[in-house]
Design an enzyme around this catalytic site. Sequence first.
Site, PDB file in Angstrom:
ATOM      1  N   ASP A  50      74.277  37.239  86.976  1.00 25.49           N
ATOM      2  CA  ASP A  50      74.057  38.501  87.706  1.00 25.49           C
ATOM      3  C   ASP A  50      73.798  39.642  86.708  1.00 25.49           C
ATOM      4  O   ASP A  50      73.573  40.784  87.099  1.00 25.49           O
ATOM      5  CB  ASP A  50      75.190  38.815  88.683  1.00 25.49           C
ATOM      6  CG  ASP A  50      76.523  39.009  87.999  1.00 25.49           C
ATOM      7  OD1 ASP A  50      76.631  38.780  86.773  1.00 25.49           O
ATOM      8  OD2 ASP A  50      77.486  39.383  88.706  1.00 25.49           O
ATOM      9  N   SER A  51      73.754  39.301  85.397  1.00 24.41           N
ATOM     10  CA  SER A  51      73.215  40.239  84.404  1.00 24.41           C
ATOM     11  C   SER A  51      71.763  40.556  84.754  1.00 24.41           C
ATOM     12  O   SER A  51      71.170  41.485  84.199  1.00 24.41           O
ATOM     13  CB  SER A  51      73.308  39.646  82.994  1.00 24.41           C
ATOM     14  OG  SER A  51      72.755  38.348  82.957  1.00 24.41           O
ATOM     15  N   ASP A  89      75.055  32.669  89.343  1.00 22.92           N
ATOM     16  CA  ASP A  89      76.242  33.513  89.543  1.00 22.92           C
ATOM     17  C   ASP A  89      76.410  33.886  91.006  1.00 22.92           C
ATOM     18  O   ASP A  89      75.434  34.224  91.680  1.00 22.92           O
ATOM     19  CB  ASP A  89      76.064  34.833  88.771  1.00 22.92           C
ATOM     20  CG  ASP A  89      76.852  34.859  87.489  1.00 22.92           C
ATOM     21  OD1 ASP A  89      77.791  34.047  87.332  1.00 22.92           O
ATOM     22  OD2 ASP A  89      76.523  35.692  86.626  1.00 22.92           O
ATOM     23  N   LYS A 119      78.683  30.006  89.522  1.00 26.44           N
ATOM     24  CA  LYS A 119      79.728  30.552  88.635  1.00 26.44           C
ATOM     25  C   LYS A 119      80.428  31.688  89.366  1.00 26.44           C
ATOM     26  O   LYS A 119      79.763  32.508  90.024  1.00 26.44           O
ATOM     27  CB  LYS A 119      79.119  31.047  87.314  1.00 26.44           C
ATOM     28  CG  LYS A 119      80.145  31.724  86.402  1.00 26.44           C
ATOM     29  CD  LYS A 119      79.666  31.849  84.965  1.00 26.44           C
ATOM     30  CE  LYS A 119      78.703  32.966  84.706  1.00 26.44           C
ATOM     31  NZ  LYS A 119      79.196  34.320  85.058  1.00 26.44           N
ATOM     32  N   GLU A 121      83.425  34.736  88.963  1.00 27.62           N
ATOM     33  CA  GLU A 121      84.292  35.522  88.080  1.00 27.62           C
ATOM     34  C   GLU A 121      85.694  35.614  88.691  1.00 27.62           C
ATOM     35  O   GLU A 121      85.826  35.832  89.901  1.00 27.62           O
ATOM     36  CB  GLU A 121      83.744  36.945  87.921  1.00 27.62           C
ATOM     37  CG  GLU A 121      82.440  37.001  87.146  1.00 27.62           C
ATOM     38  CD  GLU A 121      81.967  38.431  86.894  1.00 27.62           C
ATOM     39  OE1 GLU A 121      82.695  39.390  87.199  1.00 27.62           O
ATOM     40  OE2 GLU A 121      80.841  38.569  86.386  1.00 27.62           O
ATOM     41  N   GLU A 188      84.745  35.399  78.295  1.00 29.05           N
ATOM     42  CA  GLU A 188      83.956  36.537  77.819  1.00 29.05           C
ATOM     43  C   GLU A 188      84.843  37.581  77.159  1.00 29.05           C
ATOM     44  O   GLU A 188      85.817  38.058  77.761  1.00 29.05           O
ATOM     45  CB  GLU A 188      83.175  37.162  79.000  1.00 29.05           C
ATOM     46  CG  GLU A 188      82.340  38.359  78.567  1.00 29.05           C
ATOM     47  CD  GLU A 188      81.240  38.760  79.539  1.00 29.05           C
ATOM     48  OE1 GLU A 188      81.020  38.041  80.543  1.00 29.05           O
ATOM     49  OE2 GLU A 188      80.597  39.790  79.292  1.00 29.05           O
TER      50      GLU A 188
END
Length: 266
Positions: A50-51, A89, A119, A121, A188
């Site tokens: 999602d960057s 993401d 993925k 978070e 991260e």
Amino acid sequence: MVTKPRPKVRTRTLIQRKRKGERITMLTAYDALWSSMLDEAGIDVVLVGDSLGNVILGHRDTIPVTLDDMVHHTAAARRGVESALLVADMPFITARLSPDEALRNAARLVQEGGAEAVKIEGGREVCPAIAHIVESGIPVCGHLGLVPQSIHQLGGYRVQGRESDAAERMRADADALVEAGVFAIVLELIPADLAGEITKRVPVPTIGIGAGPDCDGQVLVSHDLLGLGRDKPPSFVKEYAHLRQDAQRAVQAWLRDVLKGKFPER
Ligand code: KIV
């Protein structure tokens, strides 16, 4: 670039690689041009991160990225990937409302986007959703440490897990993610010694970004690695090229030729 066909990378391949002590590589892509380039170069995992928000869509952070954005870009990246594992993401809040809602959202990334895994978070708070998604047949990669979707709560992009209680919470989160069924964990921006310790502790591969050399694999935003960003990349990034400058030089050469009537030639 001519490359030999290589075996398809699957989630179990990554776990086997950890067992054999072989490193894992993951880079981001958001479209078919980029994902095909990474796939041909031999990258193990293509991450539609999602960057996307910061790198492609021009947002300040990842929070405005929607599930529709992610489905659209995952489907584009899918069209360029043959051997790499394609992971997408789950964007802001889409894994957090309820396990059923999280499953519906993960299913869109797999069914419409063609992702092979998602993925998510977060730590223990997202484990019920992760367990539900994994039990439904969709592999999940965890993500601990600096979790950019929680940037307002974390109060900025800074190293996580420095204090002993925060480090202890992260160890417990890593254990809980394993228990919930993740096939890998992205770590991260955490201290290298904590990353090394978690890597030894968990049976699944850890993929580090700004987390030192002792993770089972490494991930970067590929645009950072290639020097494409407008801003200076984070300090843990090593730029292996300066493609933004190179591309601008080429564009300016073309611009000069057009203005002087040198292109196209008669
Ligand atoms: O969104 C992303 O690109 C990521 C990686 C930096 C791990 O989550």
